[in-house]
Design a protein around this motif. Sequence first.
Motif, PDB file in Angstrom:
ATOM      1  N   PRO A 154      56.016 158.205 104.470  1.00 11.94           N
ATOM      2  CA  PRO A 154      56.575 158.891 103.293  1.00 11.94           C
ATOM      3  C   PRO A 154      55.796 160.144 102.883  1.00 11.94           C
ATOM      4  N   GLN A 155      54.463 160.091 103.019  1.00  8.88           N
ATOM      5  CA  GLN A 155      53.674 161.252 102.598  1.00  8.88           C
ATOM      6  C   GLN A 155      53.993 162.473 103.478  1.00  8.88           C
ATOM      7  N   LYS A 156      54.038 162.222 104.777  1.00 12.36           N
ATOM      8  CA  LYS A 156      54.319 163.314 105.727  1.00 12.36           C
ATOM      9  C   LYS A 156      55.746 163.845 105.512  1.00 12.36           C
ATOM     10  N   PHE A 157      56.651 162.923 105.298  1.00  8.51           N
ATOM     11  CA  PHE A 157      58.055 163.296 105.084  1.00  8.51           C
ATOM     12  C   PHE A 157      58.185 164.144 103.814  1.00  8.51           C
ATOM     13  N   PHE A 158      57.453 163.732 102.772  1.00 10.17           N
ATOM     14  CA  PHE A 158      57.482 164.492 101.523  1.00 10.17           C
ATOM     15  C   PHE A 158      56.918 165.900 101.739  1.00 10.17           C
ATOM     16  N   ASP A 159      55.825 165.986 102.506  1.00  3.97           N
ATOM     17  CA  ASP A 159      55.221 167.305 102.748  1.00  3.97           C
ATOM     18  C   ASP A 159      56.221 168.236 103.437  1.00  3.97           C
ATOM     19  N   THR A 160      56.931 167.699 104.425  1.00  5.28           N
ATOM     20  CA  THR A 160      57.930 168.544 105.111  1.00  5.28           C
ATOM     21  C   THR A 160      59.055 168.919 104.144  1.00  5.28           C
ATOM     22  N   THR A 161      59.436 167.955 103.291  1.00  3.56           N
ATOM     23  CA  THR A 161      60.484 168.234 102.296  1.00  3.56           C
ATOM     24  C   THR A 161      60.047 169.388 101.379  1.00  3.56           C
ATOM     25  N   MET A 162      58.770 169.343 100.949  1.00  3.93           N
ATOM     26  CA  MET A 162      58.257 170.418 100.083  1.00  3.93           C
ATOM     27  C   MET A 162      58.233 171.757 100.826  1.00  3.93           C
ATOM     28  N   GLU A 163      57.874 171.705 102.114  1.00  6.26           N
ATOM     29  CA  GLU A 163      57.881 172.958 102.900  1.00  6.26           C
ATOM     30  C   GLU A 163      59.292 173.561 102.906  1.00  6.26           C
ATOM     31  N   ASN A 164      60.288 172.679 103.052  1.00  7.28           N
ATOM     32  CA  ASN A 164      61.674 173.165 103.034  1.00  7.28           C
ATOM     33  C   ASN A 164      62.029 173.785 101.686  1.00  7.28           C
ATOM     34  N   ILE A 165      61.612 173.100 100.628  1.00  6.46           N
ATOM     35  CA  ILE A 165      61.925 173.609  99.280  1.00  6.46           C
ATOM     36  C   ILE A 165      61.297 174.996  99.087  1.00  6.46           C
ATOM     37  N   ILE A 166      60.070 175.137  99.564  1.00  6.73           N
ATOM     38  CA  ILE A 166      59.377 176.424  99.395  1.00  6.73           C
ATOM     39  C   ILE A 166      60.031 177.512 100.256  1.00  6.73           C
ATOM     40  N   LYS A 167      60.448 177.139 101.456  1.00  5.38           N
ATOM     41  CA  LYS A 167      61.153 178.126 102.304  1.00  5.38           C
ATOM     42  C   LYS A 167      62.427 178.599 101.621  1.00  5.38           C
ATOM     43  N   ASP A 213      64.483 168.848  90.543  1.00  8.09           N
ATOM     44  CA  ASP A 213      64.627 168.374  91.930  1.00  8.09           C
ATOM     45  C   ASP A 213      63.326 167.746  92.416  1.00  8.09           C
ATOM     46  N   VAL A 214      62.235 168.483  92.221  1.00  5.91           N
ATOM     47  CA  VAL A 214      60.952 168.030  92.772  1.00  5.91           C
ATOM     48  C   VAL A 214      60.485 166.754  92.062  1.00  5.91           C
ATOM     49  N   ASP A 215      60.685 166.679  90.758  1.00  4.71           N
ATOM     50  CA  ASP A 215      60.279 165.459  90.027  1.00  4.71           C
ATOM     51  C   ASP A 215      61.048 164.234  90.534  1.00  4.71           C
ATOM     52  N   ASN A 216      62.339 164.414  90.800  1.00  3.15           N
ATOM     53  CA  ASN A 216      63.140 163.309  91.358  1.00  3.15           C
ATOM     54  C   ASN A 216      62.525 162.804  92.649  1.00  3.15           C
ATOM     55  N   LEU A 217      62.141 163.751  93.483  1.00  6.22           N
ATOM     56  CA  LEU A 217      61.623 163.373  94.804  1.00  6.22           C
ATOM     57  C   LEU A 217      60.259 162.702  94.681  1.00  6.22           C
ATOM     58  N   ILE A 218      59.414 163.227  93.800  1.00  3.86           N
ATOM     59  CA  ILE A 218      58.077 162.619  93.619  1.00  3.86           C
ATOM     60  C   ILE A 218      58.253 161.154  93.217  1.00  3.86           C
ATOM     61  N   LYS A 219      59.181 160.914  92.291  1.00  2.00           N
ATOM     62  CA  LYS A 219      59.418 159.539  91.821  1.00  2.00           C
ATOM     63  C   LYS A 219      59.830 158.647  93.003  1.00  2.00           C
ATOM     64  N   PHE A 220      60.767 159.133  93.783  1.00  2.00           N
ATOM     65  CA  PHE A 220      61.261 158.329  94.913  1.00  2.00           C
ATOM     66  C   PHE A 220      60.159 158.071  95.934  1.00  2.00           C
ATOM     67  N   PHE A 221      59.425 159.102  96.305  1.00  2.00           N
ATOM     68  CA  PHE A 221      58.414 158.923  97.360  1.00  2.00           C
ATOM     69  C   PHE A 221      57.245 158.079  96.860  1.00  2.00           C
ATOM     70  N   ASN A 222      56.876 158.241  95.598  1.00  2.00           N
ATOM     71  CA  ASN A 222      55.778 157.402  95.088  1.00  2.00           C
ATOM     72  C   ASN A 222      56.180 155.933  95.004  1.00  2.00           C
ATOM     73  N   LYS A 223      57.460 155.676  94.749  1.00  2.00           N
ATOM     74  CA  LYS A 223      57.933 154.282  94.771  1.00  2.00           C
ATOM     75  C   LYS A 223      57.843 153.725  96.176  1.00  2.00           C
ATOM     76  N   ASN A 224      57.855 154.632  97.137  1.00  2.00           N
ATOM     77  CA  ASN A 224      57.809 154.210  98.537  1.00  2.00           C
ATOM     78  C   ASN A 224      56.463 154.532  99.189  1.00  2.00           C
ATOM     79  N   LYS A 225      55.446 154.274  98.419  1.00  2.00           N
ATOM     80  CA  LYS A 225      54.062 154.261  98.938  1.00  2.00           C
ATOM     81  C   LYS A 225      53.408 155.612  99.199  1.00  2.00           C
ATOM     82  N   ALA A 226      54.016 156.694  98.753  1.00  3.94           N
ATOM     83  CA  ALA A 226      53.280 157.960  98.846  1.00  3.94           C
ATOM     84  C   ALA A 226      52.377 158.042  97.611  1.00  3.94           C
ATOM     85  N   LYS A 227      51.418 158.955  97.655  1.00  9.98           N
ATOM     86  CA  LYS A 227      50.542 159.103  96.480  1.00  9.98           C
ATOM     87  C   LYS A 227      50.533 160.580  96.075  1.00  9.98           C
TER      88      LYS A 227
END
Length: 248
Positions: A154-167, A213-227
């Motif tokens: 989840p952490q790696k997936f979130f990082d790629t998701t953020m890269e997409n958002i920034i692009k 958008d980003v807050d939604n994703l943080i909530k989801f990924f943190n529920k799924n073991k990201a920090k």
Amino acid sequence: MAKRSLEKWKTYNSVFDEFTRRNLFRLQSQGIFEDMVSHISQGKEALIFLATTKKQNQEDKTNYVIIKIYRLENCDFNQMFNLLRMDKRYINIKRSKRDVIFTWAQREFRNIMRARSVIRVPIPIKQYYNILIMEMIGDNEPARKIKDDIPKYPQKFFDTTMENIIKMMKINLVHGDLSQYNILNNNEEPVFIDFSQAVPLNDVSGKEILFRDVDNLIKFFNKNKAKIKQAEIRETLLQEMDTTDKEL
Ligand SMILES: Nc1ncnc2c1ncn2[C@@H]1O[C@H](COP(=O)(O)OP(=O)(O)OP(=O)(O)O)[C@@H](O)[C@H]1O
Ligand SMILES: [Mg+2]
């Protein structure tokens, strides 16, 4: 044969009014798709179908496309109208139900086209009135949403998701409806879909929408073991906004 198979969708739902049906036939006879094979999803505003396309040669596997049909009857027209008017690209939109829905589909098509220049999204193929046809994401069947196919890392997936958002920020675009429902897990790579609500970052509420958008994703990924630390992400976004503001 293929034409006949469309008949079975006739009674399926209110979306197959005469107008939509005629346009589906037209797209089919132009070879944009071959045959509708299944009904994938029924949202508030749109129905999604899987369709085959013609094989280019003998060795080709069957190709699939996704057909998204905005419902002419059930759409929340007032909300669409208000959202479109807030987007400065559509400030002069007429208050006619059909125009609003067609413009809504056109805006999604254009948003995907723009996003495509910087991130992996379904390749848009055709928009015709309320019908949008695009590449199917997935190998032999549609990739699942991250809500149903939780990323392994989840952490790696979130990082790629953020890269997409920034692009996307760099080309002045914010998705606007980003959540576990609108990101597909394509072999552990995120693919954003459902761009109908995307707006320019420098719109009045662009930044607010981006944070949502980003807050939604943080909530989801943190529920799924990201920090993920929300404050750190906000800081990164603010810095990116600063440089983006200067460039835009
Ligand atoms: N290009 C695609 N490839 C694979 N699956 C897709 C694709 N586009 C859509 N889907 C599937 O269809 C579902 C619904 O698509 P989408 O999110 O675009 O519409 P929606 O949410 O029903 O629309 P609305 O939010 O307007 O009601 C997705 O969650 C996904 O499972
Ligand atoms: Mg969706």
